[in-house]
Design a protein around this motif. Structure first.
Motif, PDB file in Angstrom:
ATOM      1  N   GLU A  11       0.856  -1.186   0.000  1.00  0.00           N
ATOM      2  CA  GLU A  11       0.000   0.000   0.000  1.00  0.00           C
ATOM      3  C   GLU A  11       0.892   1.237   0.000  1.00  0.00           C
ATOM      4  O   GLU A  11       2.031   1.194   0.496  1.00  0.00           O
ATOM      5  N   ALA A  12       0.355   2.334  -0.537  1.00  0.00           N
ATOM      6  CA  ALA A  12       1.133   3.576  -0.581  1.00  0.00           C
ATOM      7  C   ALA A  12       0.212   4.775  -0.460  1.00  0.00           C
ATOM      8  O   ALA A  12      -0.823   4.848  -1.127  1.00  0.00           O
ATOM      9  N   TRP A  13       0.567   5.683   0.420  1.00  0.00           N
ATOM     10  CA  TRP A  13      -0.108   6.969   0.586  1.00  0.00           C
ATOM     11  C   TRP A  13       0.953   8.052   0.496  1.00  0.00           C
ATOM     12  O   TRP A  13       2.158   7.757   0.583  1.00  0.00           O
ATOM     13  N   VAL A  17       4.042   4.126   3.540  1.00  0.00           N
ATOM     14  CA  VAL A  17       3.855   2.940   2.718  1.00  0.00           C
ATOM     15  C   VAL A  17       3.846   1.706   3.604  1.00  0.00           C
ATOM     16  O   VAL A  17       4.298   1.748   4.762  1.00  0.00           O
ATOM     17  N   LEU A  18       3.335   0.612   3.045  1.00  0.00           N
ATOM     18  CA  LEU A  18       3.385  -0.689   3.699  1.00  0.00           C
ATOM     19  C   LEU A  18       4.156  -1.625   2.778  1.00  0.00           C
ATOM     20  O   LEU A  18       3.774  -1.808   1.614  1.00  0.00           O
ATOM     21  N   VAL A  19       5.255  -2.191   3.292  1.00  0.00           N
ATOM     22  CA  VAL A  19       6.127  -3.056   2.498  1.00  0.00           C
ATOM     23  C   VAL A  19       6.133  -4.452   3.107  1.00  0.00           C
ATOM     24  O   VAL A  19       6.385  -4.615   4.310  1.00  0.00           O
ATOM     25  N   ASP A  20       5.850  -5.457   2.275  1.00  0.00           N
ATOM     26  CA  ASP A  20       5.859  -6.860   2.702  1.00  0.00           C
ATOM     27  C   ASP A  20       7.257  -7.422   2.469  1.00  0.00           C
ATOM     28  O   ASP A  20       7.702  -7.573   1.329  1.00  0.00           O
ATOM     29  N   VAL A  21       7.955  -7.725   3.577  1.00  0.00           N
ATOM     30  CA  VAL A  21       9.292  -8.311   3.495  1.00  0.00           C
ATOM     31  C   VAL A  21       9.212  -9.735   4.023  1.00  0.00           C
ATOM     32  O   VAL A  21       9.180  -9.956   5.237  1.00  0.00           O
ATOM     33  N   LEU A  38       7.757   6.147  -6.277  1.00  0.00           N
ATOM     34  CA  LEU A  38       7.514   4.747  -5.923  1.00  0.00           C
ATOM     35  C   LEU A  38       7.076   3.933  -7.139  1.00  0.00           C
ATOM     36  O   LEU A  38       6.423   4.450  -8.045  1.00  0.00           O
ATOM     37  N   PRO A  39       7.406   2.640  -7.164  1.00  0.00           N
ATOM     38  CA  PRO A  39       6.902   1.770  -8.229  1.00  0.00           C
ATOM     39  C   PRO A  39       5.426   1.482  -8.003  1.00  0.00           C
ATOM     40  O   PRO A  39       4.883   1.786  -6.938  1.00  0.00           O
ATOM     41  N   PRO A  40       4.747   0.864  -8.972  1.00  0.00           N
ATOM     42  CA  PRO A  40       3.334   0.509  -8.795  1.00  0.00           C
ATOM     43  C   PRO A  40       3.143  -0.497  -7.660  1.00  0.00           C
ATOM     44  O   PRO A  40       4.059  -1.256  -7.325  1.00  0.00           O
ATOM     45  N   ILE A  41       1.959  -0.493  -7.073  1.00  0.00           N
ATOM     46  CA  ILE A  41       1.605  -1.459  -6.032  1.00  0.00           C
ATOM     47  C   ILE A  41       1.829  -2.877  -6.571  1.00  0.00           C
ATOM     48  O   ILE A  41       1.473  -3.192  -7.703  1.00  0.00           O
TER      49      ILE A  41
END
Length: 204
Positions: A11-13, A17-21, A38-41
């Motif tokens: 997700e990105a605002w 952002v929310l990054v899945d690692v 930022l790159p696309p979701i």
């Protein structure tokens, strides 16, 4: 210390952002300069980070360039009265090269237009960072931002960004509409917000 996060952008605002690692979701707070690039979701993203521990919160701040992260570190560790939120506002209101130029030239007026800064804080920034920035290589100016599709979506993101910086919704919408009309449909979120701030929007 967490030096960077590399994973899938979930997700990105305009402000975070929310990054899945590998199955762990990292909430990372970002400036507009990073959001715009930022790159696309769903795609991979790598953010340089600074982990800030405060009494009331432990937060991770992310940046796409070392210049942004270095400027953020200088602000929060060197200038009295500057915390992470205002440091992000600075990076959202001015590009790194523009910020360096303002400090070098002692342009208190340009700095004081940034939300949360004000004249006294702007003067402290100039006094406490002028020598340090003069001897610090923060890298070359970043490449011009891309132009995403959909001006309506960009305008809405710009309004949300201004609201995140402390402005009220109706006034944020009015100002973004004004600068958006002036800049045209190809203006990016970063350009819209910076144009609003440069007009003295919400200035102190």
């Amino acid at each position: 210390m967490i030096a960077f996060v590399h994973g899938t952008l979930v997700e990105a605002w305009p402000t975070q952002v929310l990054v899945d690692v590998h199955g762990v979701g990292y909430e990372v707070f970002i400036p507009l300069s990073t959001y715009e690039k930022l790159p696309p979701i769903g795609q991979q993203v790598r953010l340089l980070t600074e982990f800030v521990v405060r009494e009331d919160a432990h937060r991770l701040y992310g940046f796409l360039t070392a210049a942004e992260r270095d400027t953020f570190r200088l602000l929060i560790h060197t200038v009295n009265g500057i915390g992470p939120k205002i440091a992000l506002n600075v990076l959202s209101g001015l590009s790194v090269p523009a910020f360096r130029a303002a400090v070098a030239q002692g342009d208190v007026r340009a700095l004081s237009r940034i939300s949360g800064v004000g004249r006294k804080t702007a003067e402290r920034i100039v006094v406490e960072l002028k020598d340090k920035l003069g001897g610090t290589d923060l890298g070359p100016p970043p490449a011009g931002p891309g132009t995403p599709a959909g001006s309506d979506a960009r305008w809405q993101d710009a309004v949300l960004a201004l609201m995140a910086l402390g402005y009220k919704g109706p006034e944020a919408q009015m100002r973004i509409r004004e600068v958006g009309t002036a800049l045209g449909p190809r203006a990016t979120v970063e350009e819209l917000v910076r144009a609003a701030l440069k007009r003295g929007f919400g200035g102190s």
